[in-house]
Design a protein around this motif. Structure first.
Motif, PDB file in Angstrom:
ATOM      1  N   LYS A 185       0.900  -1.231   0.035  1.00 23.15           N
ATOM      2  CA  LYS A 185      -0.031   0.137   0.043  1.00 23.15           C
ATOM      3  C   LYS A 185       0.826   1.150   0.025  1.00 23.15           C
ATOM      4  O   LYS A 185       0.491   2.196  -0.462  1.00 23.15           O
ATOM      5  CB  LYS A 185      -1.088  -0.125   1.308  1.00 23.15           C
ATOM      6  CG  LYS A 185      -2.309  -0.942   0.922  1.00 23.15           C
ATOM      7  CD  LYS A 185      -3.173  -0.567   2.097  1.00 23.15           C
ATOM      8  CE  LYS A 185      -4.452  -1.377   1.942  1.00 23.15           C
ATOM      9  NZ  LYS A 185      -5.435  -1.037   2.896  1.00 23.15           N
ATOM     10  N   GLY A 186       1.923   1.193   0.580  1.00 23.46           N
ATOM     11  CA  GLY A 186       2.997   2.184   0.676  1.00 23.46           C
ATOM     12  C   GLY A 186       3.336   2.844  -0.771  1.00 23.46           C
ATOM     13  O   GLY A 186       3.279   4.027  -1.237  1.00 23.46           O
ATOM     14  N   THR A 187       3.677   1.807  -1.694  1.00 22.31           N
ATOM     15  CA  THR A 187       3.990   2.140  -3.038  1.00 22.31           C
ATOM     16  C   THR A 187       3.149   2.684  -3.649  1.00 22.31           C
ATOM     17  O   THR A 187       3.072   3.634  -4.335  1.00 22.31           O
ATOM     18  CB  THR A 187       4.791   0.668  -3.834  1.00 22.31           C
ATOM     19  OG1 THR A 187       5.844   0.549  -3.418  1.00 22.31           O
ATOM     20  CG2 THR A 187       4.973   0.798  -5.347  1.00 22.31           C
ATOM     21  N   ALA A 188       1.766   1.814  -3.763  1.00 16.38           N
ATOM     22  CA  ALA A 188       0.423   2.450  -4.226  1.00 16.38           C
ATOM     23  C   ALA A 188       0.222   3.744  -3.847  1.00 16.38           C
ATOM     24  O   ALA A 188      -0.362   4.472  -4.750  1.00 16.38           O
ATOM     25  CB  ALA A 188      -0.421   1.343  -4.004  1.00 16.38           C
ATOM     26  N   MET A 189       0.006   4.039  -2.718  1.00 17.83           N
ATOM     27  CA  MET A 189       0.071   5.487  -2.197  1.00 17.83           C
ATOM     28  C   MET A 189       0.801   6.511  -2.782  1.00 17.83           C
ATOM     29  O   MET A 189       0.452   7.555  -3.192  1.00 17.83           O
ATOM     30  CB  MET A 189      -0.085   5.646  -0.699  1.00 17.83           C
ATOM     31  CG  MET A 189      -0.208   7.086  -0.268  1.00 17.83           C
ATOM     32  SD  MET A 189      -1.960   7.443  -0.587  1.00 17.83           S
ATOM     33  CE  MET A 189      -3.008   6.465   0.324  1.00 17.83           C
ATOM     34  N   GLN A 190       2.097   6.187  -3.003  1.00 17.84           N
ATOM     35  CA  GLN A 190       3.129   7.214  -3.556  1.00 17.84           C
ATOM     36  C   GLN A 190       2.617   7.264  -5.182  1.00 17.84           C
ATOM     37  O   GLN A 190       2.886   8.619  -5.701  1.00 17.84           O
ATOM     38  CB  GLN A 190       4.497   6.678  -3.454  1.00 17.84           C
ATOM     39  CG  GLN A 190       4.777   6.795  -2.182  1.00 17.84           C
ATOM     40  CD  GLN A 190       6.519   6.907  -1.756  1.00 17.84           C
ATOM     41  OE1 GLN A 190       7.036   7.687  -2.468  1.00 17.84           O
ATOM     42  NE2 GLN A 190       6.905   6.114  -1.106  1.00 17.84           N
ATOM     43  N   ILE A 191       2.253   6.476  -5.624  1.00 16.76           N
ATOM     44  CA  ILE A 191       1.764   6.418  -7.155  1.00 16.76           C
ATOM     45  C   ILE A 191       0.511   7.157  -7.235  1.00 16.76           C
ATOM     46  O   ILE A 191       0.326   7.995  -8.187  1.00 16.76           O
ATOM     47  CB  ILE A 191       1.324   4.805  -7.624  1.00 16.76           C
ATOM     48  CG1 ILE A 191       2.650   4.324  -7.768  1.00 16.76           C
ATOM     49  CG2 ILE A 191       0.552   5.103  -8.822  1.00 16.76           C
ATOM     50  CD1 ILE A 191       2.362   2.529  -8.165  1.00 16.76           C
ATOM     51  N   ILE A 192      -0.567   7.220  -6.432  1.00 21.01           N
ATOM     52  CA  ILE A 192      -1.532   8.016  -6.235  1.00 21.01           C
ATOM     53  C   ILE A 192      -1.159   9.600  -5.960  1.00 21.01           C
ATOM     54  O   ILE A 192      -1.783  10.373  -6.947  1.00 21.01           O
ATOM     55  CB  ILE A 192      -2.469   7.667  -5.031  1.00 21.01           C
ATOM     56  CG1 ILE A 192      -3.161   6.261  -5.430  1.00 21.01           C
ATOM     57  CG2 ILE A 192      -3.534   8.776  -4.929  1.00 21.01           C
ATOM     58  CD1 ILE A 192      -3.924   5.696  -4.269  1.00 21.01           C
ATOM     59  N   LEU A 193      -0.221   9.899  -5.222  1.00 21.98           N
ATOM     60  CA  LEU A 193       0.005  11.161  -4.723  1.00 21.98           C
ATOM     61  C   LEU A 193       0.810  11.675  -6.137  1.00 21.98           C
ATOM     62  O   LEU A 193       0.633  12.912  -6.564  1.00 21.98           O
ATOM     63  CB  LEU A 193       1.051  11.333  -3.823  1.00 21.98           C
ATOM     64  CG  LEU A 193       0.447  10.877  -2.339  1.00 21.98           C
ATOM     65  CD1 LEU A 193       1.496  10.722  -1.126  1.00 21.98           C
ATOM     66  CD2 LEU A 193      -0.795  11.892  -1.771  1.00 21.98           C
ATOM     67  N   TYR A 194       1.727  11.106  -6.796  1.00 18.86           N
ATOM     68  CA  TYR A 194       2.479  11.618  -7.945  1.00 18.86           C
ATOM     69  C   TYR A 194       1.405  11.606  -8.984  1.00 18.86           C
ATOM     70  O   TYR A 194       1.614  12.669  -9.937  1.00 18.86           O
ATOM     71  CB  TYR A 194       3.568  10.791  -8.080  1.00 18.86           C
ATOM     72  CG  TYR A 194       4.811  10.884  -7.452  1.00 18.86           C
ATOM     73  CD1 TYR A 194       5.724  12.249  -7.884  1.00 18.86           C
ATOM     74  CD2 TYR A 194       5.164  10.336  -6.287  1.00 18.86           C
ATOM     75  CE1 TYR A 194       6.814  12.401  -7.134  1.00 18.86           C
ATOM     76  CE2 TYR A 194       6.202  10.400  -5.614  1.00 18.86           C
ATOM     77  CZ  TYR A 194       7.256  11.665  -5.847  1.00 18.86           C
ATOM     78  OH  TYR A 194       8.393  11.944  -5.229  1.00 18.86           O
ATOM     79  N   THR A 195       0.625  11.083  -9.055  1.00 18.82           N
ATOM     80  CA  THR A 195      -0.575  11.118 -10.185  1.00 18.82           C
ATOM     81  C   THR A 195      -1.383  12.351  -9.951  1.00 18.82           C
ATOM     82  O   THR A 195      -1.615  13.253 -11.027  1.00 18.82           O
ATOM     83  CB  THR A 195      -1.435   9.783 -10.230  1.00 18.82           C
ATOM     84  OG1 THR A 195      -0.703   8.565 -10.515  1.00 18.82           O
ATOM     85  CG2 THR A 195      -2.635   9.862 -11.296  1.00 18.82           C
ATOM     86  N   ILE A 196      -1.777  12.889  -8.887  1.00 23.39           N
ATOM     87  CA  ILE A 196      -2.358  13.909  -8.445  1.00 23.39           C
ATOM     88  C   ILE A 196      -1.510  14.980  -8.812  1.00 23.39           C
ATOM     89  O   ILE A 196      -2.190  16.162  -9.562  1.00 23.39           O
ATOM     90  CB  ILE A 196      -2.865  14.042  -6.799  1.00 23.39           C
ATOM     91  CG1 ILE A 196      -3.841  12.676  -6.776  1.00 23.39           C
ATOM     92  CG2 ILE A 196      -3.327  15.434  -6.413  1.00 23.39           C
ATOM     93  CD1 ILE A 196      -4.115  12.689  -5.190  1.00 23.39           C
ATOM     94  N   TRP A 197      -0.132  15.040  -8.448  1.00 23.08           N
ATOM     95  CA  TRP A 197       0.764  16.270  -8.765  1.00 23.08           C
ATOM     96  C   TRP A 197       0.742  16.328 -10.296  1.00 23.08           C
ATOM     97  O   TRP A 197       0.684  17.444 -10.672  1.00 23.08           O
ATOM     98  CB  TRP A 197       1.932  15.930  -8.135  1.00 23.08           C
ATOM     99  CG  TRP A 197       2.255  16.449  -7.021  1.00 23.08           C
ATOM    100  CD1 TRP A 197       2.264  15.882  -5.616  1.00 23.08           C
ATOM    101  CD2 TRP A 197       2.146  17.794  -6.267  1.00 23.08           C
ATOM    102  NE1 TRP A 197       2.345  16.425  -4.491  1.00 23.08           N
ATOM    103  CE2 TRP A 197       2.193  18.022  -5.041  1.00 23.08           C
ATOM    104  CE3 TRP A 197       1.994  18.902  -7.116  1.00 23.08           C
ATOM    105  CZ2 TRP A 197       2.194  18.975  -4.389  1.00 23.08           C
ATOM    106  CZ3 TRP A 197       1.965  20.335  -6.395  1.00 23.08           C
ATOM    107  CH2 TRP A 197       2.013  20.104  -5.094  1.00 23.08           C
ATOM    108  N   MET A 198       0.775  15.246 -11.048  1.00 18.86           N
ATOM    109  CA  MET A 198       0.933  15.268 -12.374  1.00 18.86           C
ATOM    110  C   MET A 198      -0.411  15.959 -12.919  1.00 18.86           C
ATOM    111  O   MET A 198      -0.207  16.857 -14.027  1.00 18.86           O
ATOM    112  CB  MET A 198       0.840  13.856 -13.178  1.00 18.86           C
ATOM    113  CG  MET A 198       1.004  13.626 -14.486  1.00 18.86           C
ATOM    114  SD  MET A 198       0.429  12.113 -15.091  1.00 18.86           S
ATOM    115  CE  MET A 198      -1.436  12.046 -14.676  1.00 18.86           C
ATOM    116  N   ILE A 199      -1.688  15.553 -12.512  1.00 17.90           N
ATOM    117  CA  ILE A 199      -2.814  16.026 -13.068  1.00 17.90           C
ATOM    118  C   ILE A 199      -2.681  17.665 -12.957  1.00 17.90           C
ATOM    119  O   ILE A 199      -3.072  18.674 -13.901  1.00 17.90           O
ATOM    120  CB  ILE A 199      -3.994  15.576 -12.447  1.00 17.90           C
ATOM    121  CG1 ILE A 199      -4.139  14.055 -12.717  1.00 17.90           C
ATOM    122  CG2 ILE A 199      -5.193  16.214 -12.878  1.00 17.90           C
ATOM    123  CD1 ILE A 199      -5.001  13.260 -11.916  1.00 17.90           C
ATOM    124  N   VAL A 200      -2.330  18.116 -11.675  1.00 16.77           N
ATOM    125  CA  VAL A 200      -2.212  19.457 -11.256  1.00 16.77           C
ATOM    126  C   VAL A 200      -1.455  20.374 -12.188  1.00 16.77           C
ATOM    127  O   VAL A 200      -1.773  21.418 -12.745  1.00 16.77           O
ATOM    128  CB  VAL A 200      -1.793  19.541  -9.733  1.00 16.77           C
ATOM    129  CG1 VAL A 200      -1.431  21.238  -9.453  1.00 16.77           C
ATOM    130  CG2 VAL A 200      -2.856  19.053  -8.809  1.00 16.77           C
TER     131      VAL A 200
END
Length: 300
Positions: free
Chosen positions: A214-229
């Motif tokens: 889940k730690g890896t998956a959470m970091q993927i989510i956070l970087y995806t959000i930054w990418m969208i922004v």
């Protein structure tokens, strides 16, 4: 007899061409060149066919050189992984000397071609080769931070096209760089998730926590959000000549949300099949938004 000799020659040439494509990772190189061309169209006041040809040729040479150097350095590790053991060097079809010669020749051709566009373009191209081969590649067996380092040369192509068109580095190419920089993380971590077992055979440390958790998956989510922004920021008119219309920004946002959906699914299920869907979504995303940016420029 002549027919048989001709057939053998054709087969040999076909194999040489196939190995050249593999040592330079042709599909990856073409996608990188596509990013550079998109950046060029965004930055150019007028389209020059000669400049486009130099950018295409020089860009392919630079990416091909990076990949060839990488395969020379990692030849022993490639032999340990199922996905790479049949590459030209570990399979014995190409010698290290030949691969190194290919890499050096492509580097020279690439730098010369990009220098013909502008010294800044050649400089960024050379930096990308140096970072990829001399920093990112050795770090892959040392620390998961290698992905962070590798994101720098990986993010240069989109920006490089703008610099090639304008001979200038400012907020516009900086924004293009940041879009592709943040995109690197969900893309490569999804790939690293899928190939984790294979990577571990060679000692590569690709996932941020070292595990498919889940730690890896959470970091993927956070970087995806930054990418969208970062991808929608140009709609606010704060990125110089790089402007995105509201309809185009909405499409970019929706495409990003689709990618975020797959990132959330990976967090929920933590399965290879979900990681593959995210990886494919990321490839579609980066190509799609580059097309949207270019089309929006010319129709707005």
């Amino acid at each position: 007899m002549k027919s048989a000799v001709g057939s053998v020659k054709n087969t040999s040439l076909s194999l040489l061409f196939s190995d050249f494509k593999e040592i330079t990772k042709a599909k990856l190189a073409v996608s990188v060149v596509f990013s550079s061309i998109a950046g060029y169209f965004l930055g150019a006041y007028q389209i020059s066919v000669v400049s486009l040809l130099l950018l295409t040729f020089g860009g392919y040479c630079m990416v091909g050189a990076s990949n060839a150097f990488n395969q020379v350095i990692e030849k022993d590790l490639d032999a340990l992984m199922n996905r790479t053991k049949n590459r030209p060097i570990p399979s014995g079809r190409m010698s290290v000397r030949t691969a190194l010669t290919v890499a050096i020749v492509l580097t020279v051709l690439g730098v010369v071609s990009l220098f013909a566009l502008s010294p800044k373009t050649a400089m960024f191209g050379a930096i990308s080769i140096f970072l990829y081969t001399s920093v990112y590649t050795p770090l892959k067996t040392k620390t998961p931070l290698s992905v962070f380092v590798g994101a720098f040369p990986g993010a240069i192509p989109f920006m490089l096209g703008w610099v090639a068109a304008t001979d200038d580095f400012g907020i516009e190419p900086g924004t293009l760089f940041m879009i592709q920089f943040f995109w690197q993380f969900p893309h490569f971590w999804a790939l690293g998730w899928m190939l984790d077992e294979d990577y571990k055979r060679a000692g590569f440390k690709m996932l941020p926590t070292g595990k498919k958790d889940k730690g890896t998956a959470m970091q993927i989510i956070l970087y995806t959000i930054w990418m969208i922004v970062i991808s929608v920021i140009p709609v606010f008119g704060i990125t110089g000549r790089l402007i995105l219309s509201i309809p185009a920004a909405i499409i970019v946002l929706l495409a990003g949300l689709v990618m975020l959906f797959f990132a959330l699914k990976l967090y929920e299920k933590r399965e290879n099949v979900t990681a593959r869907r995210l990886m494919l979504a990321s490839v579609t995303y980066i190509s799609l938004i580059q097309v949207i940016y270019v089309v929006d420029k010319f129709i707005s």
